[in-house]
Enzyme design. Structure first.
Site, PDB file in Angstrom:
ATOM      1  N   SER A 194      10.136 -12.661 -24.778  1.00 25.69           N
ATOM      2  CA  SER A 194      10.808 -11.362 -24.674  1.00 25.69           C
ATOM      3  C   SER A 194      11.424 -10.956 -26.009  1.00 25.69           C
ATOM      4  O   SER A 194      10.718 -10.716 -26.979  1.00 25.69           O
ATOM      5  CB  SER A 194      11.842 -11.423 -23.548  1.00 25.69           C
ATOM      6  OG  SER A 194      12.335 -10.148 -23.224  1.00 25.69           O
ATOM      7  N   HIS A 399       8.473 -11.331 -15.540  1.00 29.05           N
ATOM      8  CA  HIS A 399       9.084 -11.514 -16.857  1.00 29.05           C
ATOM      9  C   HIS A 399       9.812 -12.851 -16.990  1.00 29.05           C
ATOM     10  O   HIS A 399       9.594 -13.592 -17.948  1.00 29.05           O
ATOM     11  CB  HIS A 399      10.053 -10.355 -17.129  1.00 29.05           C
ATOM     12  CG  HIS A 399      10.440 -10.213 -18.566  1.00 29.05           C
ATOM     13  ND1 HIS A 399       9.592  -9.702 -19.517  1.00 29.05           N
ATOM     14  CD2 HIS A 399      11.588 -10.536 -19.225  1.00 29.05           C
ATOM     15  CE1 HIS A 399      10.189  -9.700 -20.692  1.00 29.05           C
ATOM     16  NE2 HIS A 399      11.404 -10.203 -20.540  1.00 29.05           N
TER      17      HIS A 399
END
Length: 438
Positions: A194, A399
């Protein structure tokens, strides 16, 4: 301000046997005494929720070193090293390739060890034969220090006036240089998750000389373009990104979601197994990081919330909000006048991804609410040396799963390690038959 990166300033190397009590140990003891924690909960879960990274790694009998490096603008960053494996590749005298691992937003190096041996990426890399270095960005729990500024200063947010632009432009180069200097190596592998990928893309654009120090870069849930992001949190922030940053400075509030007693209490008192509120905790997590109940280990909630969130600046969130709003990948927008003073232009400049010539591999999932497939494709097309683009072979993979999924090893990490080993042995020539998994 310091005039140059000085990685030897305040450098510390400690081979840790025990790193002292967690800052939340006292609160945990009170919860146990009050009876708010069920006796059915594993003592290991409670213990791991209150151990810091050095204590966690040492508990599971892995070698651990603590290092510190000071950036050119005075931030003191904590780094953690697992130099070799415990069960395999455990000879300390063997020369090993380096893997530098960088966390995402609101996170820390803890994310790569908190799931334990056999599951945590750092342990898996060490067992695979790598010298593992874990970075920590300025402002998080392990890098909350400065040679001059105080993070808790009242009505003064100067410590927190940074975004992931500074993390990529200043923090990563300082930590990479320090790692290479300590090991005597010239290059290393980089794995980011990320924001850890965003910072690398910033570094490659603003500091292209660092391309020569990277053997390969593996982006887990890559974040650069956010034009199509479905993140409710970031889309909400996007509408107020500039006023949010200005308001934070005005009222003297620059930190966003620090690691504090409230979050640790939530993890330990209301998010444990057999507690009626645990499904609510899961739903909040899914709202932020994507829905994938199949890969979510709810039992580990106390450990996750004992370490996350680890702290970040309001400006980091605001910068992502700007990326959604302008549908590009730009430096932080300070406003016309300050942009002119800082960048020499009235508009915040775009990051030139064509300058990033290190070999880059993108690992993504279509179910990731932050990283839309269309944005991944745009990123891949603009990189100076894109090598591979891999879709996780599970449609619901999301995610946060890149760090904490039950099957992250088989779905993501094994492939990454195979690519690392191929690059170590054959370089890019060993990837001639590489097929992208779209």
């Amino acid at each position: 301000m310091l005039n140059r990166v000085s990685p030897l300033v305040l450098s510390v190397l400690l081979v840790v046997a025990a790193a002292g009590r967690s800052p939340h140990a006292d609160e945990l003891e009170q919860l146990i005494k009050s009876g708010q924690i069920s006796a059915k909960i594993s003592e290991n879960i409670l213990e791991d929720a209150n151990l810091d990274v050095p204590e966690l790694v040492t508990k599971y009998r892995y070698p651990m070193e603590i290092h510190h490096v000071t950036t050119s603008d005075g931030y003191i960053l904590g780094m953690h090293r697992i130099p070799h494996g415990r069960d395999q590749n455990n000879d300390p005298n063997v020369d090993r390739p380096i893997v530098f691992v960088m966390h995402g937003l609101l996170s820390s190096s803890a994310d790569f060890v908190l799931m334990g041996p056999g599951c945590g990426l750092a342990y898996i890399l060490a067992e695979a034969g790598y010298d593992v270095w874990l970075g920590n960005a300025r402002g998080n729990y392990y890098s909350r220090a400065h040679v001059r500024l105080r993070p808790d200063a009242i009505f003064n947010t100067e410590f927190w006036e940074f975004s992931w632009d500074e993390i990529g432009n200043l923090d990563l180069p300082a930590m990479i240089d320090y790692t290479l200097e300590q090991t005597g190596k010239q290059r290393l592998h980089y794995i980011g998750h990320s924001q850890g990928t965003t910072a690398f893309f910033v570094m490659g654009s603003l500091r292209p000389d660092y391309n020569q120090k990277i053997t390969s870069m593996h982006a887990l849930a890559p974040v650069a373009y956010l034009a199509n992001s479905e993140s409710l949190l970031l889309r909400t922030i996007a509408a107020f990104s500039n006023p949010l940053d200005a308001l934070a400075r005005l009222i003297g509030f620059g930190e966003f979601l620090p690691n504090n007693q409230i979050m640790s209490w939530a993890g330990q008192a209301i998010c444990m197994d057999e507690v009626v509120f645990q499904p609510l905790c899961s739903n909040i997590l899914f709202l932020i990081g994507g829905w994938n109940e199949e890969q979510h280990n709810a039992t580990m909630f106390p450990v996750k919330l004992g370490h996350t969130p680890a702290g970040a600046s309001v400006r980091q969130l605001a910068h992502y909000g700007q990326s959604i709003d302008n549908k590009g990948f730009h430096r932080f927008d300070h406003g016309l006048l300050k942009n002119r003073r800082v960048y020499g232009t009235y508009r915040a400049p775009r990051y030139d991804l064509s300058r990033l010539t290190a070999p880059v591999f993108l690992h993504y999932s279509p179910a990731d609410p932050l990283t839309d497939v269309r944005d991944v494709d745009t990123l891949f097309s603009e990189l100076g040396r894109p090598v591979g683009k891999f879709r996780v072979p599970l449609e619901t993979f999301s995610h946060l799963d890149f760090m904490w999924a039950i099957d992250a090893k088989t779905l993501v990490y094994d492939r990454v390690i195979n690519l690392l080993k191929s690059m170590d042995t054959h370089g890019l020539n060993g990837l001639e038959g590489l097929k992208e998994s779209d």
